[in-house]
Design a protein around this motif. Structure first.
Motif, short mmCIF file in Angstrom:
data_model
loop_
_atom_site.label_atom_id
_atom_site.label_comp_id
_atom_site.label_asym_id
_atom_site.label_seq_id
_atom_site.Cartn_x
_atom_site.Cartn_y
_atom_site.Cartn_z
N MET A 175 8.30 -4.97 -7.22
CA MET A 175 8.32 -3.59 -8.19
C MET A 175 7.16 -2.92 -7.72
O MET A 175 7.22 -1.78 -7.69
N ILE A 176 5.94 -3.61 -7.72
CA ILE A 176 4.63 -2.92 -7.26
C ILE A 176 4.70 -2.42 -5.90
O ILE A 176 4.38 -1.16 -5.46
N ARG A 177 5.36 -3.25 -4.99
CA ARG A 177 5.25 -2.77 -3.65
C ARG A 177 6.29 -1.68 -3.51
O ARG A 177 6.01 -0.65 -2.64
N SER A 178 7.31 -1.40 -4.43
CA SER A 178 8.31 -0.62 -4.26
C SER A 178 7.68 0.93 -4.46
O SER A 178 8.06 1.87 -4.23
N VAL A 179 6.66 0.81 -5.53
CA VAL A 179 6.01 2.07 -5.71
C VAL A 179 5.44 2.96 -4.50
O VAL A 179 5.63 3.97 -4.08
N MET A 180 5.04 2.12 -3.50
CA MET A 180 4.73 2.46 -2.12
C MET A 180 5.61 2.84 -1.42
O MET A 180 5.93 3.97 -0.49
N VAL A 181 6.53 1.75 -1.10
CA VAL A 181 7.79 2.03 -0.22
C VAL A 181 8.67 3.25 -0.55
O VAL A 181 9.11 4.06 0.26
N LYS A 182 9.24 3.18 -1.59
CA LYS A 182 10.11 4.02 -2.16
C LYS A 182 9.52 5.31 -2.43
O LYS A 182 9.96 6.57 -2.25
N GLY A 183 8.10 5.34 -2.88
CA GLY A 183 7.36 6.57 -3.04
C GLY A 183 7.20 7.37 -1.84
O GLY A 183 7.24 8.49 -1.61
N MET A 184 6.95 6.57 -0.65
CA MET A 184 6.54 7.12 0.67
C MET A 184 7.90 7.65 1.28
O MET A 184 8.07 8.99 1.88
N GLU A 185 9.06 7.10 0.71
CA GLU A 185 10.55 7.78 1.37
C GLU A 185 10.49 9.23 0.79
O GLU A 185 11.03 10.03 1.20
N ALA A 186 10.23 9.20 -0.87
CA ALA A 186 10.47 10.40 -1.45
C ALA A 186 9.49 11.45 -1.05
O ALA A 186 9.91 12.82 -1.01
N LEU A 187 8.27 10.99 -0.94
CA LEU A 187 7.41 12.00 -0.36
C LEU A 187 7.60 12.50 1.08
O LEU A 187 7.57 13.63 1.27
N SER A 188 8.13 11.78 1.84
CA SER A 188 8.51 12.20 3.21
C SER A 188 9.70 13.07 3.12
O SER A 188 9.79 14.06 3.97
N ALA A 189 10.43 12.80 2.24
CA ALA A 189 11.66 13.82 1.98
C ALA A 189 11.43 15.18 1.48
O ALA A 189 11.46 16.24 2.04
N GLU A 190 10.47 15.16 0.57
CA GLU A 190 9.83 16.47 0.18
C GLU A 190 9.05 17.21 1.15
O GLU A 190 9.29 18.48 1.36
N CYS A 191 8.33 16.45 1.96
CA CYS A 191 7.72 17.20 3.16
C CYS A 191 8.38 17.82 4.14
O CYS A 191 8.46 19.01 4.69
N ILE A 192 9.23 17.05 4.39
CA ILE A 192 10.41 17.48 5.59
C ILE A 192 11.31 18.43 4.97
O ILE A 192 11.69 19.50 5.83
N LEU A 193 11.71 18.41 4.07
CA LEU A 193 12.49 19.54 3.53
C LEU A 193 11.83 20.80 3.42
O LEU A 193 12.42 21.78 3.42
N ALA A 194 10.54 20.92 2.99
CA ALA A 194 9.83 22.17 2.87
C ALA A 194 9.65 22.65 4.31
O ALA A 194 9.52 23.70 4.40
N ALA A 195 9.49 21.56 4.94
CA ALA A 195 9.05 22.21 6.49
C ALA A 195 10.33 22.87 7.11
O ALA A 195 10.20 24.20 7.73
#
Length: 292
Positions: A173-193
């Protein structure tokens, strides 16, 4: 000797584990067989993977010495409680679901009170393409017996952790904070780009900052995971948020991850090959349309 087991839930993970088995007698119960719209597909899955489909949980678990629970995160506790009502005393109940440590401890109490032996198992990577080579973490008082049983089924990447039920879940669960969080952050980044018309420039800048990282490939892969599995991953991240709250850590970033995973996954768009195709698809399906 033929290995016997029962599945609770027979979706992507269970079918990946069952693929190519020999010397294994497996039964499965999946509630999708109860719904007219999904029954035929689920029966076809059972036949394809040579698993005996059962119409009731009792039928699936009867005399099964080893049980693998592979349901959605929001159904994990309910599955354990239902299994407790019909479990064979002494059976190993391997809870392989992505839920908070506290959820697993409550599930363990139900199973143990019924005479079963509960095992906290964390699946630490996507089941494809690794299948039974996927890394597993196991904790709890029956970890050694479970490791032996899973090894006999062909699982080859098992690590036992010292500690009670909930230890493996905490890592997951704690690892998922990073793994799935990076997925979400990268989605936000590339959609804005993409909206700004600077996709190539943003990717080039990121690649220059971290040579060899292949940010185009990362964006493509992460969007693929969210578009296909976002709803399920959001449910798992709810359990990560619960984990953090139980530790006294405010899940501020995790709540944003939940929202992005759920929003994009709920659109039901599928996931075409290639980053540009995904961005084009998402550009034509804004959130308000998906909600309608």
């Amino acid at each position: 000797m033929t290995q016997r087991l029962a599945f609770i839930g027979f979706g992507e993970a269970a079918s990946a584990f069952a693929e190519g088995w020999s010397g294994v007698s497996a039964r499965a119960y999946d509630r999708k067989t109860e719904a007219a719209g999904t029954r035929a597909g689920k029966l076809a899955d059972y036949e394809r993977f040579r698993v005996a489909g059962c119409s009731t949980l009792l039928q699936a678990l009867s005399d099964a010495p080893l049980i693998l629970s592979l349901v959605t995160a929001d159904q994990a506790l309910a599955a354990a409680r239902s299994a407790a009502a019909v479990i064979t005393p002494g059976a190993l109940y391997c809870d392989m679901n992505s839920v908070a440590p506290e959820t697993k401890r409550v599930a363990a109490e139900a199973v143990e009170d019924a005479g079963g032996r509960y095992v906290d198992v964390a699946v630490m990577a996507p089941v494809h393409p690794k299948r039974r080579a996927v890394p597993l973490l196991i904790s709890g008082p029956h970890a050694a017996e479970a490791a032996h049983g899973l090894t006999a089924l062909g699982f080859v990447n098992i690590q036992m952790l010292d500690g009670p039920v909930g230890t493996a879940a905490a890592v997951k669960m704690i690892r998922s904070v990073m793994v799935k969080g990076m997925e979400a952050l990268s989605a936000e980044c590339i959609l804005a780009a993409d909206r700004a018309g600077v996709t190539d420039a943003v990717i080039a800048s990121l690649d220059a900052s971290s040579p060899g990282a292949d940010w185009r490939g990362r964006f493509d892969y992460n969007l693929d995971r969210i578009l296909i599995h976002g709803v399920r991953r959001a449910a798992e991240m709810e359990e990560s948020a619960k984990t953090l709250e139980g530790l006294g850590v405010e899940p501020r970033m995790t709540r944003g991850t939940i929202a992005i995973q759920r929003d994009l996954g709920a659109r039901g768009l599928g996931s075409p090959d290639g980053l540009e195709a995904k961005l084009e698809l998402l550009a034509g399906a804004p959130a308000q349309e998906a909600a309608a």
